[in-house]
Design a protein around this motif. Structure first.
Motif, PDB file in Angstrom:
ATOM      1  N   THR A 147     -17.017  -7.190 -19.691  1.00 13.33           N
ATOM      2  CA  THR A 147     -15.846  -8.012 -19.390  1.00 13.33           C
ATOM      3  C   THR A 147     -15.040  -7.363 -18.271  1.00 13.33           C
ATOM      4  OG1 THR A 147     -15.699  -8.833 -21.665  1.00 13.33           O
ATOM      5  CG2 THR A 147     -13.723  -9.022 -20.311  1.00 13.33           C
TER       6      THR A 147
ATOM      7  N   GLU B  84     -11.530  -7.878 -15.535  1.00 13.80           N
ATOM      8  CA  GLU B  84     -10.293  -8.582 -15.236  1.00 13.80           C
ATOM      9  C   GLU B  84     -10.010  -8.472 -13.744  1.00 13.80           C
ATOM     10  OE1 GLU B  84      -7.036  -7.293 -17.611  1.00 13.80           O
ATOM     11  OE2 GLU B  84      -7.875  -8.059 -19.493  1.00 13.80           O
TER      12      GLU B  84
ATOM     13  N   THR C 220      -4.727 -14.479 -12.897  1.00 13.58           N
ATOM     14  CA  THR C 220      -5.435 -13.360 -13.516  1.00 13.58           C
ATOM     15  C   THR C 220      -6.506 -13.895 -14.451  1.00 13.58           C
ATOM     16  OG1 THR C 220      -3.480 -11.939 -13.401  1.00 13.58           O
ATOM     17  CG2 THR C 220      -5.198 -11.315 -14.966  1.00 13.58           C
ATOM     18  N   GLN C 221      -7.715 -13.426 -14.272  1.00 19.49           N
ATOM     19  CA  GLN C 221      -8.844 -13.885 -15.062  1.00 19.49           C
ATOM     20  C   GLN C 221      -9.440 -12.724 -15.863  1.00 19.49           C
ATOM     21  OE1 GLN C 221      -9.904 -16.960 -15.328  1.00 19.49           O
ATOM     22  NE2 GLN C 221      -9.037 -18.028 -13.553  1.00 19.49           N
ATOM     23  N   SER C 222      -9.884 -13.029 -17.060  1.00 20.66           N
ATOM     24  CA  SER C 222     -10.636 -12.082 -17.874  1.00 20.66           C
ATOM     25  C   SER C 222     -11.969 -12.754 -18.185  1.00 20.66           C
ATOM     26  CB  SER C 222      -9.896 -11.750 -19.168  1.00 20.66           C
ATOM     27  OG  SER C 222     -10.683 -10.884 -19.970  1.00 20.66           O
TER      28      SER C 222
ATOM     29  N   GLU D 251     -16.150 -12.544 -19.268  1.00 26.37           N
ATOM     30  CA  GLU D 251     -17.277 -11.831 -19.847  1.00 26.37           C
ATOM     31  C   GLU D 251     -18.562 -12.356 -19.228  1.00 26.37           C
ATOM     32  OE1 GLU D 251     -19.468 -10.884 -24.151  1.00 26.37           O
ATOM     33  OE2 GLU D 251     -17.777 -12.271 -24.043  1.00 26.37           O
TER      34      GLU D 251
ATOM     35  N   CYS E 276     -14.826 -17.263 -18.847  1.00 21.26           N
ATOM     36  CA  CYS E 276     -13.525 -16.761 -18.398  1.00 21.26           C
ATOM     37  C   CYS E 276     -12.389 -17.392 -19.202  1.00 21.26           C
ATOM     38  CB  CYS E 276     -13.321 -17.044 -16.911  1.00 21.26           C
ATOM     39  SG  CYS E 276     -14.550 -16.296 -15.836  1.00 21.26           S
TER      40      CYS E 276
END
Length: 198
Positions: free
Chosen positions: A169, A171, A179-181, A183, A197
């Motif tokens: 994952t 960021e 802001t994106q997180s 995997e 995301c």
């Protein structure tokens, strides 16, 4: 239904990639009941070649250090007709011809570097994710480019390309400023990268 006697040639009914001079035989001791008692290897141009037990052949190599060299090799096959058929190739200077299905890379010096299927190209290939130490490309004979890059790639506003491996994952701030997180999921070249995301 065609039946074969033990040890009889299968002729043109079974193509092992070695050509008609290297037919396979009926061997009930093996799981597939087919025995192809030959050493199989890739020529410098990537084509498949074969040799029978005790058959000698010459293999041309090239390197920046030694230039072109011809290695003399001999195929060894043991256990013919049994459940334990094994092949090996003995060459000058402990040289080993590459297995069939290898990827060939020609350097600017003319030297050909061989990478076995599914193995890393190492420093030979640098992809968009940067250092091959962290994100190596792999030889994959199943795709036209022969280069598999098994990672998810994301465009970042400040860091350029952000990459992640399967199960990892990351960021980052995307091109829209959000802001994106994300995997990464990468299980096969057929499915490709499947990021999730939030």
């Amino acid at each position: 239904v065609i039946e074969f006697q033990e040890g009889s040639s299968l002729g043109d009914l079974f193509d092992n990639g070695c050509g008609k001079d290297y037919p396979c035989f009926c061997n009930p001791e093996l799981p597939g009941q087919v025995e192809c008692p030959y050493c199989a290897f890739a020529d410098p141009d990537g084509s498949a070649n074969c040799a029978a037990d005790d058959e000698q052949f010459a293999y041309e190599t090239s390197s920046e250090t030694n230039g072109k060299e011809v290695k003399q090799c001999t195929c060894r096959v043991t256990g013919i007709g049994t459940a334990n058929v094994q092949t090996s190739i003995e060459c000058d200077d402990d040289f080993e011809p590459p297995p069939i299905g290898s990827c060939m890379s020609r350097l600017s010096t003319g030297e050909i570097v061989i990478t076995a299927d599914q193995q890393s190209y190492g420093d030979l290939v640098v992809g968009p994710c940067g250092s091959p130490d962290d994100f190596p490309a792999f030889c994959n004979k199943a795709i036209p480019s022969e280069k598999e890059y098994p990672y998810c790639q994301f465009n970042s506003q400040s860091d350029g390309t952000v990459c992640a491996k399967n199960g990892q994952t990351v960021e980052f701030v995307d091109l829209m400023g959000d802001t994106q997180s994300c995997e990464c999921k990468y299980t096969s070249v057929a499915l490709g990268p499947q990021p999730a995301c939030k």
